[in-house]
Motif scaffolding. Structure first.
Motif, PDB file in Angstrom:
ATOM      1  N   ALA A 149      51.743  50.721  40.229  1.00 22.27           N
ATOM      2  CA  ALA A 149      51.519  51.957  40.980  1.00 22.27           C
ATOM      3  C   ALA A 149      52.624  52.178  42.002  1.00 22.27           C
ATOM      4  O   ALA A 149      53.145  53.289  42.151  1.00 22.27           O
ATOM      5  N   ALA A 150      52.991  51.124  42.718  1.00 21.21           N
ATOM      6  CA  ALA A 150      54.019  51.240  43.758  1.00 21.21           C
ATOM      7  C   ALA A 150      55.340  51.711  43.187  1.00 21.21           C
ATOM      8  O   ALA A 150      55.950  52.676  43.675  1.00 21.21           O
ATOM      9  N   ARG A 153      42.461  43.892  31.804  1.00 24.67           N
ATOM     10  CA  ARG A 153      43.693  43.417  31.163  1.00 24.67           C
ATOM     11  C   ARG A 153      44.291  44.466  30.232  1.00 24.67           C
ATOM     12  O   ARG A 153      45.510  44.666  30.203  1.00 24.67           O
ATOM     13  N   TYR A 154      43.450  45.151  29.476  1.00 25.89           N
ATOM     14  CA  TYR A 154      43.965  46.137  28.520  1.00 25.89           C
ATOM     15  C   TYR A 154      44.576  47.343  29.240  1.00 25.89           C
ATOM     16  O   TYR A 154      45.607  47.875  28.824  1.00 25.89           O
ATOM     17  N   ALA A 155      43.952  47.775  30.323  1.00 23.64           N
ATOM     18  CA  ALA A 155      44.509  48.885  31.102  1.00 23.64           C
ATOM     19  C   ALA A 155      45.823  48.472  31.748  1.00 23.64           C
ATOM     20  O   ALA A 155      46.760  49.277  31.832  1.00 23.64           O
ATOM     21  N   GLU A 156      45.915  47.221  32.199  1.00 22.19           N
ATOM     22  CA  GLU A 156      47.167  46.724  32.769  1.00 22.19           C
ATOM     23  C   GLU A 156      48.284  46.764  31.728  1.00 22.19           C
ATOM     24  O   GLU A 156      49.422  47.157  32.024  1.00 22.19           O
ATOM     25  N   SER A 163      47.267  52.825  36.474  1.00 22.03           N
ATOM     26  CA  SER A 163      47.180  51.755  37.464  1.00 22.03           C
ATOM     27  C   SER A 163      46.265  52.138  38.626  1.00 22.03           C
ATOM     28  O   SER A 163      45.533  51.298  39.152  1.00 22.03           O
ATOM     29  N   MET A 164      46.266  53.403  39.012  1.00 17.29           N
ATOM     30  CA  MET A 164      45.389  53.820  40.104  1.00 17.29           C
ATOM     31  C   MET A 164      43.920  53.833  39.677  1.00 17.29           C
ATOM     32  O   MET A 164      43.029  53.593  40.499  1.00 17.29           O
ATOM     33  N   ASN A 184      39.141  47.878  41.350  1.00  9.33           N
ATOM     34  CA  ASN A 184      39.502  46.634  42.033  1.00  9.33           C
ATOM     35  C   ASN A 184      40.791  46.863  42.820  1.00  9.33           C
ATOM     36  O   ASN A 184      41.884  46.811  42.268  1.00  9.33           O
ATOM     37  N   SER A 185      40.648  47.112  44.102  1.00 15.15           N
ATOM     38  CA  SER A 185      41.801  47.440  44.949  1.00 15.15           C
ATOM     39  C   SER A 185      42.744  46.257  45.165  1.00 15.15           C
ATOM     40  O   SER A 185      43.833  46.427  45.708  1.00 15.15           O
ATOM     41  N   LYS A 186      42.318  45.058  44.715  1.00 18.63           N
ATOM     42  CA  LYS A 186      43.147  43.865  44.901  1.00 18.63           C
ATOM     43  C   LYS A 186      43.825  43.412  43.614  1.00 18.63           C
ATOM     44  O   LYS A 186      44.321  42.287  43.531  1.00 18.63           O
ATOM     45  N   ASN A 187      43.864  44.284  42.634  1.00 16.84           N
ATOM     46  CA  ASN A 187      44.544  43.958  41.378  1.00 16.84           C
ATOM     47  C   ASN A 187      46.053  44.028  41.598  1.00 16.84           C
ATOM     48  O   ASN A 187      46.632  45.109  41.726  1.00 16.84           O
ATOM     49  N   VAL A 188      46.696  42.868  41.664  1.00 17.88           N
ATOM     50  CA  VAL A 188      48.118  42.796  42.019  1.00 17.88           C
ATOM     51  C   VAL A 188      48.999  43.498  40.980  1.00 17.88           C
ATOM     52  O   VAL A 188      49.940  44.212  41.332  1.00 17.88           O
ATOM     53  N   ALA A 189      48.704  43.300  39.703  1.00 21.11           N
ATOM     54  CA  ALA A 189      49.512  43.925  38.656  1.00 21.11           C
ATOM     55  C   ALA A 189      49.462  45.448  38.763  1.00 21.11           C
ATOM     56  O   ALA A 189      50.494  46.128  38.656  1.00 21.11           O
ATOM     57  N   ALA A 190      48.277  45.992  38.987  1.00 17.13           N
ATOM     58  CA  ALA A 190      48.125  47.445  39.115  1.00 17.13           C
ATOM     59  C   ALA A 190      48.824  47.960  40.370  1.00 17.13           C
ATOM     60  O   ALA A 190      49.432  49.039  40.361  1.00 17.13           O
ATOM     61  N   LEU A 191      48.725  47.215  41.460  1.00 16.09           N
ATOM     62  CA  LEU A 191      49.408  47.604  42.699  1.00 16.09           C
ATOM     63  C   LEU A 191      50.913  47.699  42.487  1.00 16.09           C
ATOM     64  O   LEU A 191      51.562  48.639  42.956  1.00 16.09           O
ATOM     65  N   GLU A 192      51.455  46.722  41.788  1.00 14.44           N
ATOM     66  CA  GLU A 192      52.895  46.703  41.554  1.00 14.44           C
ATOM     67  C   GLU A 192      53.337  47.888  40.702  1.00 14.44           C
ATOM     68  O   GLU A 192      54.311  48.575  41.029  1.00 14.44           O
TER      69      GLU A 192
END
Length: 234
Positions: free
Chosen positions: A110-111, A71-74, A93-94, A100-108
């Motif tokens: 990063a994208a 959460r803190y990194a997000e 985010s990467m 955790n490759s399924k972390n939606v917030a990080a994926l968003e």
């Protein structure tokens, strides 16, 4: 805000945190919990006072103390993104995604960060993963746009076919610019068919392109961009 004032604010916040810990008479085993609560209060205070440097510093402390709490990194990645520091946002985010490759917030994050940095191929992979995990059709539309930009036309058409068959696309809207520099709200399906038209145009199929642009107008009859695209074919 002067540096002296920033330092004074931080000192006062830390003193308050120490008083809180003493008043609670916390067991030494709960030291990390007390430090976390103090850092969280300072973080919130820094945000309220618009002191971004202190807020970031507290997030770094929380991340170091709680390496398994994403959460803190997000929050840090989000802060960097909102400050237009896209390289930092992407890196944070990467790192989250490595754990955790399924972390939606990080994926968003990063994208969108990678897209802003011009790393379109890498951004594409994140948008594709984001769609698969969240069924977010805007992510699918973004993926199709990037596939088009990267000249992956067959992949883009496949993405757009999935999009136009998705019932959610009947309700979603997108904003497109108009000639008077305002924004026009367009159906997601209209936007998808317009993009299909552009792909067919690039592939040299004017007939299919015109058909796709006309299809876009059936969903949004006032779609200026689609009208302009048809005009360019004539």
């Amino acid at each position: 805000m002067t540096q002296k004032f920033k330092i004074l604010t931080l000192v006062l916040a830390l003193c308050s945190a120490n008083l809180f810990a003493q008043d609670q008479q916390v067991d030494p085993k709960d030291t990390n919990k007390v430090k976390n609560e103090a850092d969280q209060r300072i973080y919130q205070m820094a945000l309220r006072y618009n002191d971004v440097d202190v807020a970031k510093s507290k997030l770094y402390d929380l991340i170091a103390r709680n390496p398994n709490n994403a959460r803190y990194a997000e929050m840090l990645a989000t802060m960097y993104f909102e400050m237009d520091q896209y390289a930092s946002a992407a890196l944070v985010s990467m790192d989250i995604l490595e754990a955790n490759s399924k972390n939606v917030a990080a994926l968003e994050i990063a994208a969108y960060s990678l897209e802003q940095l011009g790393a379109l191929d890498r951004a594409l992979g994140h948008f594709e993963s984001l769609y698969l995990l969240s069924d977010d059709i805007f992510s699918l539309y973004k993926a199709a746009n990037l596939q088009f930009s990267l000249k992956k036309y067959d992949e883009a058409l496949n993405s757009l076919n999935m999009l136009t068959k998705n019932k959610k696309a009947d309700e979603e809207k997108l904003a497109f610019p108009t000639k008077d520099n305002s924004q026009q709200e367009i159906s997601m399906k209209a936007a998808a068919y317009n993009l299909k038209g552009l792909i067919y145009k690039e592939k040299g199929s004017s007939k299919d392109a015109k058909e796709a642009f006309n299809q876009a107008l059936t969903f949004s009859p006032d779609f200026e961009v689609a009208k302009e695209n048809i005009a360019e074919l004539n």
